[in-house]
Design a protein around this motif. Structure first.
Motif, PDB file in Angstrom:
ATOM      1  N   UNK A  11      -7.150 -13.774  12.856  1.00  0.00           N
ATOM      2  CA  UNK A  11      -6.349 -12.949  12.827  1.00  0.00           C
ATOM      3  C   UNK A  11      -5.174 -12.403  13.836  1.00  0.00           C
ATOM      4  N   UNK A  12      -5.547 -11.467  14.572  1.00  0.00           N
ATOM      5  CA  UNK A  12      -4.680 -10.686  15.264  1.00  0.00           C
ATOM      6  C   UNK A  12      -3.638  -9.919  14.229  1.00  0.00           C
ATOM      7  N   UNK A  13      -3.188 -10.054  13.300  1.00  0.00           N
ATOM      8  CA  UNK A  13      -2.129  -9.314  12.584  1.00  0.00           C
ATOM      9  C   UNK A  13      -2.891  -8.689  11.569  1.00  0.00           C
ATOM     10  N   UNK A  14      -2.042  -7.326  11.083  1.00  0.00           N
ATOM     11  CA  UNK A  14      -3.209  -6.777  10.221  1.00  0.00           C
ATOM     12  C   UNK A  14      -2.895  -8.100   8.669  1.00  0.00           C
ATOM     13  N   UNK A  15      -3.847  -7.607   7.264  1.00  0.00           N
ATOM     14  CA  UNK A  15      -3.625  -8.998   6.688  1.00  0.00           C
ATOM     15  C   UNK A  15      -3.853  -8.534   5.156  1.00  0.00           C
ATOM     16  N   UNK A  16      -3.199  -8.341   4.490  1.00  0.00           N
ATOM     17  CA  UNK A  16      -4.011  -8.301   2.353  1.00  0.00           C
ATOM     18  C   UNK A  16      -3.442  -9.402   1.905  1.00  0.00           C
ATOM     19  N   UNK A  17      -4.528  -8.780   1.093  1.00  0.00           N
ATOM     20  CA  UNK A  17      -4.559 -10.537  -0.201  1.00  0.00           C
ATOM     21  C   UNK A  17      -3.461  -8.984  -1.764  1.00  0.00           C
ATOM     22  N   UNK A  18      -3.099  -9.510  -2.212  1.00  0.00           N
ATOM     23  CA  UNK A  18      -2.120  -9.278  -3.458  1.00  0.00           C
ATOM     24  C   UNK A  18      -1.752  -9.690  -4.795  1.00  0.00           C
ATOM     25  N   UNK A  19      -3.058  -9.560  -5.708  1.00  0.00           N
ATOM     26  CA  UNK A  19      -2.977  -9.856  -7.192  1.00  0.00           C
ATOM     27  C   UNK A  19      -1.423  -9.225  -7.860  1.00  0.00           C
ATOM     28  N   UNK A  20      -0.295  -9.901  -7.535  1.00  0.00           N
ATOM     29  CA  UNK A  20       0.390  -8.676  -9.032  1.00  0.00           C
ATOM     30  C   UNK A  20       0.010  -8.073 -10.173  1.00  0.00           C
ATOM     31  N   UNK A  21       0.650  -7.612 -11.294  1.00  0.00           N
ATOM     32  CA  UNK A  21       0.143  -7.363 -12.953  1.00  0.00           C
ATOM     33  C   UNK A  21       1.155  -9.154 -13.487  1.00  0.00           C
ATOM     34  N   UNK A  22      -0.226  -8.852 -14.165  1.00  0.00           N
ATOM     35  CA  UNK A  22      -0.006 -10.556 -15.393  1.00  0.00           C
ATOM     36  C   UNK A  22       1.232  -9.925 -16.428  1.00  0.00           C
ATOM     37  N   UNK A  38      -9.643  -3.814  -4.142  1.00  0.00           N
ATOM     38  CA  UNK A  38      -9.342  -2.439  -4.758  1.00  0.00           C
ATOM     39  C   UNK A  38      -8.023  -2.121  -5.659  1.00  0.00           C
ATOM     40  N   UNK A  39      -7.040  -1.105  -6.261  1.00  0.00           N
ATOM     41  CA  UNK A  39      -6.075  -0.753  -6.756  1.00  0.00           C
ATOM     42  C   UNK A  39      -5.381  -0.309  -5.686  1.00  0.00           C
ATOM     43  N   UNK A  40      -4.344  -1.354  -5.843  1.00  0.00           N
ATOM     44  CA  UNK A  40      -2.795  -1.407  -4.940  1.00  0.00           C
ATOM     45  C   UNK A  40      -2.486  -0.378  -4.546  1.00  0.00           C
ATOM     46  N   UNK A  41      -1.795  -0.360  -4.261  1.00  0.00           N
ATOM     47  CA  UNK A  41      -0.583   0.765  -3.929  1.00  0.00           C
ATOM     48  C   UNK A  41       0.620   1.006  -4.834  1.00  0.00           C
ATOM     49  N   UNK A  42       0.939   0.391  -5.024  1.00  0.00           N
ATOM     50  CA  UNK A  42       2.509  -0.846  -5.793  1.00  0.00           C
ATOM     51  C   UNK A  42       1.669  -0.899  -7.066  1.00  0.00           C
ATOM     52  N   UNK A  63       0.466  -1.401 -10.790  1.00  0.00           N
ATOM     53  CA  UNK A  63      -0.045  -2.348 -11.481  1.00  0.00           C
ATOM     54  C   UNK A  63      -1.023  -3.393 -10.318  1.00  0.00           C
ATOM     55  N   UNK A  64      -0.415  -3.665  -8.835  1.00  0.00           N
ATOM     56  CA  UNK A  64      -1.213  -4.387  -8.214  1.00  0.00           C
ATOM     57  C   UNK A  64      -3.218  -4.135  -7.728  1.00  0.00           C
ATOM     58  N   UNK A  65      -3.581  -5.392  -7.642  1.00  0.00           N
ATOM     59  CA  UNK A  65      -4.587  -4.816  -6.811  1.00  0.00           C
ATOM     60  C   UNK A  65      -4.916  -5.446  -5.267  1.00  0.00           C
ATOM     61  N   UNK A  66      -5.990  -5.120  -4.704  1.00  0.00           N
ATOM     62  CA  UNK A  66      -5.606  -5.687  -3.366  1.00  0.00           C
ATOM     63  C   UNK A  66      -7.323  -5.905  -2.425  1.00  0.00           C
ATOM     64  N   UNK A  67      -6.884  -6.616  -1.978  1.00  0.00           N
ATOM     65  CA  UNK A  67      -8.735  -6.987  -0.740  1.00  0.00           C
ATOM     66  C   UNK A  67      -7.051  -7.311   0.936  1.00  0.00           C
ATOM     67  N   UNK A  68      -8.026  -6.634   1.657  1.00  0.00           N
ATOM     68  CA  UNK A  68      -7.849  -6.434   3.290  1.00  0.00           C
ATOM     69  C   UNK A  68      -8.622  -7.637   3.430  1.00  0.00           C
ATOM     70  N   UNK A  69      -8.167  -8.727   4.584  1.00  0.00           N
ATOM     71  CA  UNK A  69      -9.006  -9.303   5.642  1.00  0.00           C
ATOM     72  C   UNK A  69      -9.026  -9.072   6.905  1.00  0.00           C
TER      73      UNK A  69
END
Length: 181
Positions: free
Chosen positions: A170-181, A153-157, A159-165
């Protein structure tokens, strides 16, 4: 900066990669932090020192770690003056009910979040985000390994795109982020 997992898979410590572990240990002790290279207490959280090792070009790199605090002034002193991290941004986000302090640590960020209504107790790790060059490929690799990951999905920042693990191991909220190219 690296992370260290506890026995239950949750985030247990942050590991600072430094050029000279002994010299950094002495410096942190002179700055009033208690502990040694195997563990310094910073607001109730554990920080370790290890020799800096350049990355091997992995697809995943630490983007940021979230620390929740009830005492932003103490946290600013601990992370800035004592650990020597560079405070890049101090922003009050009243519409979201918190103040955010953003410290640069190498190519990663320590994001200290303080609710606008004070909270007592020690600091806690609130989450971790990993940067990836190819979010879809990383997501597919994790899903293929049996890890539950949200749709991209679209990230808060901008140009970013994110997905939640969503893997409870994991025991800790974890996010994957792709920065703009």
């Amino acid at each position: 900066m690296l992370v260290e997992a506890g026995d239950d898979g949750s985030l247990a410590a942050l590991v600072l990669g430094v050029d000279d572990v002994a010299a950094t240990e002495r410096l942190l002790q002179r700055r009033g932090l208690e502990g040694d290279a195997s563990g310094f207490d910073v607001g109730g959280l554990r920080w370790r020192l290890a020799p800096f090792v350049p990355g091997e070009g992995s697809d995943l790199a630490l983007d940021h770690v979230v620390v929740r605090t009830g005492d932003p002034e103490r946290a600013a002193a601990d992370h800035g003056a004592r650990l020597g991290l560079e405070l890049r941004l101090d922003r009050r986000l009243e519409e979201h009910g918190f103040r955010g302090l953003f410290f640069r640590c190498g190519d990663a960020v320590v994001e200290v979040v303080a609710p606008t209504k004070g909270v007592d107790g020690p600091d806690v790790f609130g989450g971790i985000a990993w940067r990836t060059r190819d979010l879809e490929a990383t997501r597919e690799r994790l899903v293929g390994a049996g890890v539950e990951v949200s749709e991209v999905r679209v990230g808060r920042k901008p140009g970013t795109r994110v997905a939640t693990v969503r893997d409870p191991a994991l025991g800790t909220p974890t996010l994957l982020i792709q920065q703009p190219a």
